[in-house]
Motif scaffolding. Sequence first.
Motif, PDB file in Angstrom:
ATOM      1  N   THR A   1      -9.548   4.361   5.179  1.00 46.28           N
ATOM      2  CA  THR A   1      -9.451   2.903   5.214  1.00 46.28           C
ATOM      3  C   THR A   1      -8.037   2.418   4.931  1.00 46.28           C
ATOM      4  N   VAL A   2      -7.301   3.110   4.087  1.00 44.75           N
ATOM      5  CA  VAL A   2      -5.908   2.734   3.833  1.00 44.75           C
ATOM      6  C   VAL A   2      -5.097   2.899   5.112  1.00 44.75           C
ATOM      7  N   ASP A   3      -5.308   3.996   5.816  1.00 40.06           N
ATOM      8  CA  ASP A   3      -4.589   4.204   7.081  1.00 40.06           C
ATOM      9  C   ASP A   3      -4.948   3.118   8.099  1.00 40.06           C
ATOM     10  N   GLY A   4      -6.235   2.785   8.201  1.00 38.18           N
ATOM     11  CA  GLY A   4      -6.674   1.742   9.121  1.00 38.18           C
ATOM     12  C   GLY A   4      -6.118   0.382   8.746  1.00 38.18           C
ATOM     13  N   LEU A   5      -6.094   0.113   7.457  1.00 33.40           N
ATOM     14  CA  LEU A   5      -5.574  -1.165   6.969  1.00 33.40           C
ATOM     15  C   LEU A   5      -4.084  -1.298   7.271  1.00 33.40           C
ATOM     16  N   LYS A   6      -3.350  -0.237   7.075  1.00 34.05           N
ATOM     17  CA  LYS A   6      -1.908  -0.278   7.375  1.00 34.05           C
ATOM     18  C   LYS A   6      -1.672  -0.600   8.848  1.00 34.05           C
ATOM     19  N   ALA A   7      -2.470   0.006   9.725  1.00 31.16           N
ATOM     20  CA  ALA A   7      -2.310  -0.234  11.166  1.00 31.16           C
ATOM     21  C   ALA A   7      -2.653  -1.686  11.519  1.00 31.16           C
ATOM     22  N   ARG A   8      -3.743  -2.203  10.967  1.00 31.86           N
ATOM     23  CA  ARG A   8      -4.139  -3.594  11.243  1.00 31.86           C
ATOM     24  C   ARG A   8      -3.093  -4.561  10.709  1.00 31.86           C
ATOM     25  N   HIS A   9      -2.607  -4.302   9.500  1.00 31.44           N
ATOM     26  CA  HIS A   9      -1.612  -5.178   8.906  1.00 31.44           C
ATOM     27  C   HIS A   9      -0.329  -5.175   9.729  1.00 31.44           C
ATOM     28  N   ALA A  10       0.063  -4.011  10.224  1.00 28.08           N
ATOM     29  CA  ALA A  10       1.279  -3.922  11.041  1.00 28.08           C
ATOM     30  C   ALA A  10       1.138  -4.756  12.316  1.00 28.08           C
ATOM     31  N   SER A  11      -0.024  -4.667  12.958  1.00 30.89           N
ATOM     32  CA  SER A  11      -0.264  -5.458  14.173  1.00 30.89           C
ATOM     33  C   SER A  11      -0.212  -6.949  13.873  1.00 30.89           C
TER      34      SER A  11
ATOM     35  N   MET B   1       0.825  -1.181   0.000  1.00 35.31           N
ATOM     36  CA  MET B   1       0.000   0.000   0.000  1.00 35.31           C
ATOM     37  C   MET B   1       0.873   1.249   0.000  1.00 35.31           C
ATOM     38  N   ASN B   2       1.767   1.322  -0.942  1.00 35.38           N
ATOM     39  CA  ASN B   2       2.655   2.472  -1.031  1.00 35.38           C
ATOM     40  C   ASN B   2       2.071   3.583  -1.889  1.00 35.38           C
ATOM     41  N   THR B   3       0.766   3.604  -2.027  1.00 36.01           N
ATOM     42  CA  THR B   3       0.113   4.611  -2.835  1.00 36.01           C
ATOM     43  C   THR B   3      -0.095   5.879  -2.025  1.00 36.01           C
ATOM     44  N   ASP B   4       0.210   7.009  -2.636  1.00 36.87           N
ATOM     45  CA  ASP B   4      -0.027   8.301  -1.996  1.00 36.87           C
ATOM     46  C   ASP B   4      -1.525   8.581  -2.060  1.00 36.87           C
ATOM     47  N   THR B   5      -2.169   8.639  -0.909  1.00 27.89           N
ATOM     48  CA  THR B   5      -3.619   8.847  -0.880  1.00 27.89           C
ATOM     49  C   THR B   5      -3.994  10.303  -0.616  1.00 27.89           C
ATOM     50  N   THR B   6      -3.015  11.229  -0.686  1.00 31.12           N
ATOM     51  CA  THR B   6      -3.343  12.632  -0.466  1.00 31.12           C
ATOM     52  C   THR B   6      -4.002  13.254  -1.695  1.00 31.12           C
ATOM     53  N   MET B   7      -3.696  12.756  -2.869  1.00 29.84           N
ATOM     54  CA  MET B   7      -4.287  13.264  -4.120  1.00 29.84           C
ATOM     55  C   MET B   7      -4.818  12.065  -4.910  1.00 29.84           C
ATOM     56  N   ILE B   8      -6.058  11.708  -4.671  1.00 34.89           N
ATOM     57  CA  ILE B   8      -6.626  10.522  -5.313  1.00 34.89           C
ATOM     58  C   ILE B   8      -7.385  10.925  -6.574  1.00 34.89           C
ATOM     59  N   ASP B   9      -6.847  10.500  -7.717  1.00 35.04           N
ATOM     60  CA  ASP B   9      -7.515  10.735  -8.990  1.00 35.04           C
ATOM     61  C   ASP B   9      -8.112   9.416  -9.487  1.00 35.04           C
ATOM     62  N   ASP B  10      -8.691   9.421 -10.691  1.00 29.60           N
ATOM     63  CA  ASP B  10      -9.341   8.216 -11.211  1.00 29.60           C
ATOM     64  C   ASP B  10      -8.371   7.056 -11.398  1.00 29.60           C
ATOM     65  N   THR B  11      -7.140   7.355 -11.803  1.00 28.01           N
ATOM     66  CA  THR B  11      -6.140   6.304 -11.984  1.00 28.01           C
ATOM     67  C   THR B  11      -5.790   5.667 -10.638  1.00 28.01           C
ATOM     68  N   THR B  12      -5.640   6.493  -9.623  1.00 27.72           N
ATOM     69  CA  THR B  12      -5.339   5.982  -8.282  1.00 27.72           C
ATOM     70  C   THR B  12      -6.510   5.164  -7.760  1.00 27.72           C
ATOM     71  N   LYS B  13      -7.725   5.640  -7.985  1.00 27.23           N
ATOM     72  CA  LYS B  13      -8.919   4.904  -7.544  1.00 27.23           C
ATOM     73  C   LYS B  13      -8.947   3.509  -8.168  1.00 27.23           C
ATOM     74  N   GLN B  14      -8.644   3.414  -9.458  1.00 29.89           N
ATOM     75  CA  GLN B  14      -8.647   2.114 -10.135  1.00 29.89           C
ATOM     76  C   GLN B  14      -7.559   1.215  -9.577  1.00 29.89           C
ATOM     77  N   ALA B  15      -6.378   1.766  -9.341  1.00 38.36           N
ATOM     78  CA  ALA B  15      -5.276   0.974  -8.775  1.00 38.36           C
ATOM     79  C   ALA B  15      -5.643   0.469  -7.383  1.00 38.36           C
ATOM     80  N   LEU B  16      -6.270   1.328  -6.577  1.00 36.27           N
ATOM     81  CA  LEU B  16      -6.676   0.916  -5.231  1.00 36.27           C
ATOM     82  C   LEU B  16      -7.776  -0.139  -5.286  1.00 36.27           C
ATOM     83  N   LEU B  17      -8.674  -0.032  -6.244  1.00 37.59           N
ATOM     84  CA  LEU B  17      -9.724  -1.033  -6.400  1.00 37.59           C
ATOM     85  C   LEU B  17      -9.124  -2.403  -6.739  1.00 37.59           C
ATOM     86  N   GLU B  18      -8.142  -2.423  -7.625  1.00 29.37           N
ATOM     87  CA  GLU B  18      -7.478  -3.687  -7.966  1.00 29.37           C
ATOM     88  C   GLU B  18      -6.740  -4.264  -6.754  1.00 29.37           C
ATOM     89  N   ARG B  19      -6.078  -3.416  -6.008  1.00 32.20           N
ATOM     90  CA  ARG B  19      -5.380  -3.886  -4.802  1.00 32.20           C
ATOM     91  C   ARG B  19      -6.378  -4.387  -3.762  1.00 32.20           C
TER      92      ARG B  19
END
Length: 119
Positions: free
Chosen positions: A73-83, A1-19
Amino acid sequence: MNTDTTMIDDTTKQALLERAAVLSYLANDFVQSPPARANGNPEYTHLAQAMKTSVDQFVAAACAGEAVALQATVDGLKARHASFSEKFGNKKGREDRSSRQSGADWTAQGKSARCSASR
């Protein structure tokens, strides 16, 4: 989840959906088929289920395509995954799952997220 979520455009949305689709497959695998060293461990069950819930929230946000929800949700997921990884990570790899599907198999399955039918 190394995607920058501060500027989410359509390309980022599609990449996040695939992930999200791939992560959903993997989270289900963690819950349904724990590695032998964690099988029956209530702490594993709790952490794996918490991670799966977090992934489900990520999938829902990715399907909705809402930038604010995706960031949260990305922030929450990172925290859960780390635990989860801190306690049950396997630095030697997932050799106890070698008889399961190959990476190509789950990647092919993961390319269609649960929400793709509603698009």
